[in-house]
Design a protein around this motif. Structure first.
Motif, short mmCIF file in Angstrom:
data_model
loop_
_atom_site.label_atom_id
_atom_site.label_comp_id
_atom_site.label_asym_id
_atom_site.label_seq_id
_atom_site.Cartn_x
_atom_site.Cartn_y
_atom_site.Cartn_z
N ASP A 80 62.07 39.93 41.46
CA ASP A 80 62.27 40.66 39.93
C ASP A 80 64.07 40.42 39.97
N ARG A 83 66.27 39.28 37.29
CA ARG A 83 66.36 39.02 35.77
C ARG A 83 67.14 39.79 34.93
N TYR A 87 69.26 37.61 32.39
CA TYR A 87 69.39 37.85 30.65
C TYR A 87 70.28 38.40 30.27
N ARG A 141 59.61 36.67 24.87
CA ARG A 141 59.45 37.64 25.85
C ARG A 141 59.71 38.95 25.72
#
Length: 218
Positions: A80, A83, A87, A141
């Motif tokens: 992860d 991310r 973003y 999201r």
């Protein structure tokens, strides 16, 4: 019959899809960034540096990539950790794609380091040889985060009421089974009337009456 002469076909110069690309080899706390840009004489060069995985550092990276007019940024899907890079860079207005590690495998026999991996990702990006993974857009999201949080809260609430029901069954108060909704309403009303510092003591000591039956909440 005479032997046919071989046909000469000139290669397209570099066969590039993107002229200005960037790639980030993502780790847990850092990311190795490689940017490939053209020179005025037509040659190309790479810049490689390390960026910490913090909001400020990634935002500054986004500004630098926008200044360099980067057309595409590639991130390797590592756990992860990708991310924050995805973003924040997307929020800065950059085109970002996430690729699976199987799509970005290095060549056999080449040393594997963060620097070389980011350079290899950048080359694959400018050649258009990577297939991006699907990442939902920002509104989707946000909706998914909301629905997942609501699901977790509902499960936690159900678990607490089930524990309370088991407690009553352990106290042999099985006659309250069919009156659980009314019991819940009376417990909420009772607890809401107590001061915050006195709720635990009163709930332990005070009886709750449901349909003529008295029960003590432990």
């Amino acid at each position: 019959m005479g032997k046919a002469k071989p046909q000469v076909i000139d290669d397209d110069e570099q066969q590039r899809v993107f002229d200005r690309v960037a790639a980030v080899d993502v780790a847990k706390a850092t990311g190795m960034v490689c940017v490939r840009l053209p020179r005025q004489d037509g040659s190309r060069y790479s810049k490689v540096w390390e960026v910490t995985a913090t909001m400020g550092a990634v935002t500054e990276l986004g500004r630098q990539l926008m200044k360099d007019r980067i057309e595409m940024v590639t991130l390797e899907a590592t756990s992860d950790y990708w991310r924050i890079f995805y973003y924040v860079l997307e929020m800065c207005g950059l085109a970002v794609q996430l690729v699976s590690s199987s799509q970005a495998k290095n060549l056999k026999g080449r040393p594997k380091t963060d620097k070389l991996d980011s350079m290899w990702l950048a080359r694959l990006t400018e050649w258009g040889m990577l297939r991006p993974c699907f990442v939902p857009p920002a509104p989707v999201r946000a909706l998914r985060d909301y629905t997942r949080a609501r699901t977790d809260l509902v499960r936690e609430r159900t678990r607490c009421w089930q524990r309370l029901e088991k407690l009553l069954e352990g106290a042999l108060l099985t006659e309250l089974r069919g009156e659980i909704p009314e019991f819940r309403r009376r417990v909420r009303a009772c607890v809401a009337t107590f001061p915050a510092h006195d709720q635990r003591r009163r709930c332990i000591a005070g009886p709750v009456v449901v349909g003529g039956a008295a029960a003590r909440v432990a």
